[in-house]
Design a protein around this motif. Structure first.
Motif, PDB file in Angstrom:
ATOM      1  N   SER A 151       2.518   2.010   2.734  1.00 10.11           N
ATOM      2  CA  SER A 151       2.634   2.357   4.150  1.00 10.11           C
ATOM      3  C   SER A 151       4.080   2.208   4.593  1.00 10.11           C
ATOM      4  N   SER A 176       0.829  -1.207   0.000  1.00 10.29           N
ATOM      5  CA  SER A 176       0.000   0.000   0.000  1.00 10.29           C
ATOM      6  C   SER A 176       0.862   1.254   0.000  1.00 10.29           C
ATOM      7  N   TYR A 215      -5.424   4.639   8.621  1.00  9.60           N
ATOM      8  CA  TYR A 215      -4.545   5.631   7.991  1.00  9.60           C
ATOM      9  C   TYR A 215      -4.903   5.796   6.525  1.00  9.60           C
ATOM     10  N   ASP A 216      -4.923   7.051   6.089  1.00  6.98           N
ATOM     11  CA  ASP A 216      -5.015   7.354   4.670  1.00  6.98           C
ATOM     12  C   ASP A 216      -3.575   7.335   4.166  1.00  6.98           C
ATOM     13  N   TYR A 217      -3.210   6.335   3.392  1.00  6.95           N
ATOM     14  CA  TYR A 217      -1.820   6.156   2.989  1.00  6.95           C
ATOM     15  C   TYR A 217      -1.332   7.246   2.037  1.00  6.95           C
ATOM     16  N   LYS A 218      -2.244   7.971   1.410  1.00  4.87           N
ATOM     17  CA  LYS A 218      -1.833   9.066   0.524  1.00  4.87           C
ATOM     18  C   LYS A 218      -1.375  10.292   1.331  1.00  4.87           C
ATOM     19  N   CYS A 230      -5.271  -3.906   8.394  1.00  8.81           N
ATOM     20  CA  CYS A 230      -5.327  -2.533   7.891  1.00  8.81           C
ATOM     21  C   CYS A 230      -5.931  -1.651   8.974  1.00  8.81           C
ATOM     22  N   GLY A 288      -0.991  10.118   4.976  1.00  5.77           N
ATOM     23  CA  GLY A 288      -0.346   9.726   6.228  1.00  5.77           C
ATOM     24  C   GLY A 288      -1.145  10.120   7.456  1.00  5.77           C
ATOM     25  N   ARG A 332       1.070  -5.621   2.404  1.00  9.92           N
ATOM     26  CA  ARG A 332      -0.342  -5.290   2.663  1.00  9.92           C
ATOM     27  C   ARG A 332      -1.214  -6.489   2.340  1.00  9.92           C
ATOM     28  N   ASN A 382      -8.938   1.028   2.354  1.00  6.54           N
ATOM     29  CA  ASN A 382      -7.597   0.446   2.198  1.00  6.54           C
ATOM     30  C   ASN A 382      -7.665  -1.025   1.816  1.00  6.54           C
TER      31      ASN A 382
END
Length: 129
Positions: free
Chosen positions: A12, A10, A38-41, A35, A43, A22, A59
């Motif tokens: 992360s 992902s 967190y919004d991985y885009k 999961c 952070g 992931r 996610n």
């Protein structure tokens, strides 16, 4: 590594630091690791458990899509929450994402890696080919 094994990331930072993926596709099975919200885009993570649950499923859906699967393929789900009292407030989100799928499910109360994390979800899916 087996040629039928595919690793999915992902992006992360935890994946590289800890040494996991992931998701892992092995044959017709997809194993999505725990999961969180967190919004991985960005952070970022919301302090609200319901918002975290929604982001968690976004996610998971992204990992499943990269594996060639979808939520309809989920056969097993495991919910982990530090405070079991938060679980019921997430039910509308769980119903939205898995209500028609109704996979086998377990909820566990346990501490998570960071204090801000209020829910972690892992799923197993089987792709019908």
């Amino acid at each position: 590594m087996s040629p039928s094994r595919k690793l999915i990331s992902s992006g992360s930072p935890f994946e590289a630091r800890i040494g996991y993926s992931r998701a892992v596709v092995q044959g017709d099975m997809v194993f999505v690791s725990g999961c969180t919200g967190y919004d991985y885009k960005t952070g970022l993570i919301s302090p609200n458990v319901v918002d975290q649950a929604e982001q968690t499923f976004q996610n998971i859906a992204a990992a499943l899509a990269e594996a060639g699967a979808g939520m309809q393929d989920v056969v097993r789900v495991r919910y982990i929450l530090p405070d079991r009292k938060d679980f019921e407030s997430t039910w509308p989100v769980l119903q939205k994402w898995l209500g028609n799928v109704r996979p086998a499910a377990t909820m566990i109360q346990a501490g998570l890696m960071e204090e801000v994390m209020k829910i972690e979800v892992e799923v197993t899916a089987k792709i019908d080919r």
